[in-house]
Design a protein around this motif. Structure first.
Motif: not given
Length: 260
Positions: A142-145, A238-244, A247-255, A257-260
């Motif tokens: 959660t800290r990354d998204y 803000g919900l779509s930012v969290i979900l995006d 998705k990015t974190l789980l599919e790429t392993g990277q947070p 940027m716009s969700a931070n």
């Protein structure tokens, strides 16, 4: 992505999305009365929009209500605009949030007057249900998204859950109502991140994970808002930012940027 482009390429389908943007949660009959199309044509276009994930539906009694789901549009935004036009992202932020608003009113059965508001979004993530459940319930994810917050709970029924900021202060808290890993999580949610949202009453959040081959469909539903509260407005933006970001974190392993 191809299904989204196909859906948006047709002016009649864009018109239906415009109608849902103006007034979300409409029945087929209501949509037919607001567009210059036959009932069969509206049904056909709605099927394409649902297949692309741009429209979600919910039944209440005999009625089927249609809701705008802006998540695929958000994903298109982050795929190109964020990457190639980072300097403009701040200027486009207000427009982006406006396009992502998705206010939905409950439609109680029997024709009763709606008294609460609901907000639903869906996203497809290439991951396993177990991995997605971990990402929702573990602070190392959660800290990354989730706006850099750390979630804490035993996830037992009746247990407290807390989202903490990096400095240890509470951003939100709630109570676990139902936990059925890795399929469904229901909890209350009280926003505490600033003075505007703190007075708002708790509302209910439901996370539903549905495996679909190599991907999972995640539906997140916020319901029970007592009117147009400050918390509802924050969820809408803000919900779509969290979900995006999830998705990015789980599919790429990277947070993202716009969700931070």
């Amino acid at each position: 992505m191809e299904l989204v482009f196909k859906a948006l390429a047709d002016s009649s389908r864009r018109s239906l999305l415009d109608r849902l943007f103006d007034r979300d949660g409409q029945t087929l009959s209501q949509l037919c009365s607001r567009v210059a199309m036959t009932r069969f044509g509206v049904m056909k276009h709605l099927r394409v929009l649902e297949a692309a994930g741009l429209v979600t539906t919910r039944r209440s009694g005999r009625e089927k209500f249609h809701y705008l789901n802006p998540v695929p549009i958000r994903l298109m935004h982050d795929r190109w605009i964020t990457k190639y036009a980072a300097a403009w992202v701040g200027a486009l932020g207000d427009l982006k949030r406006e396009l992502e608003e998705e206010t939905m009113r409950d439609r109680p059965e029997g024709g009763a007057t709606a008294t609460a508001l609901r907000h639903i979004q869906q996203i497809h993530i290439r991951t396993t249900p177990e991995r997605l459940w971990e990402a929702i319930t573990q602070s190392r994810f959660t800290r990354d998204y989730f706006y850099r917050t750390l979630v804490e709970s035993t996830w037992a029924k009746g247990a407290q859950l807390v989202y903490r900021n990096a400095d240890g202060s509470m951003a939100a808290d709630g109570t676990v109502i139902e936990a059925d890993p890795p399929r469904r999580l229901v909890h209350t949610f009280s926003a505490l991140w600033d003075e505007a949202v703190t007075p708002d009453a708790p509302h209910r959040v439901t996370w539903t994970i549905e495996p679909m081959g190599p991907v999972c469909k995640l539906t997140v539903e916020h319901e029970g808002f007592a009117g147009e509260t400050a918390t509802l407005k924050c969820v809408q933006g803000g919900l779509s930012v969290i979900l995006d970001g999830l998705k990015t974190l789980l599919e790429t392993g990277q947070p993202l940027m716009s969700a931070n």
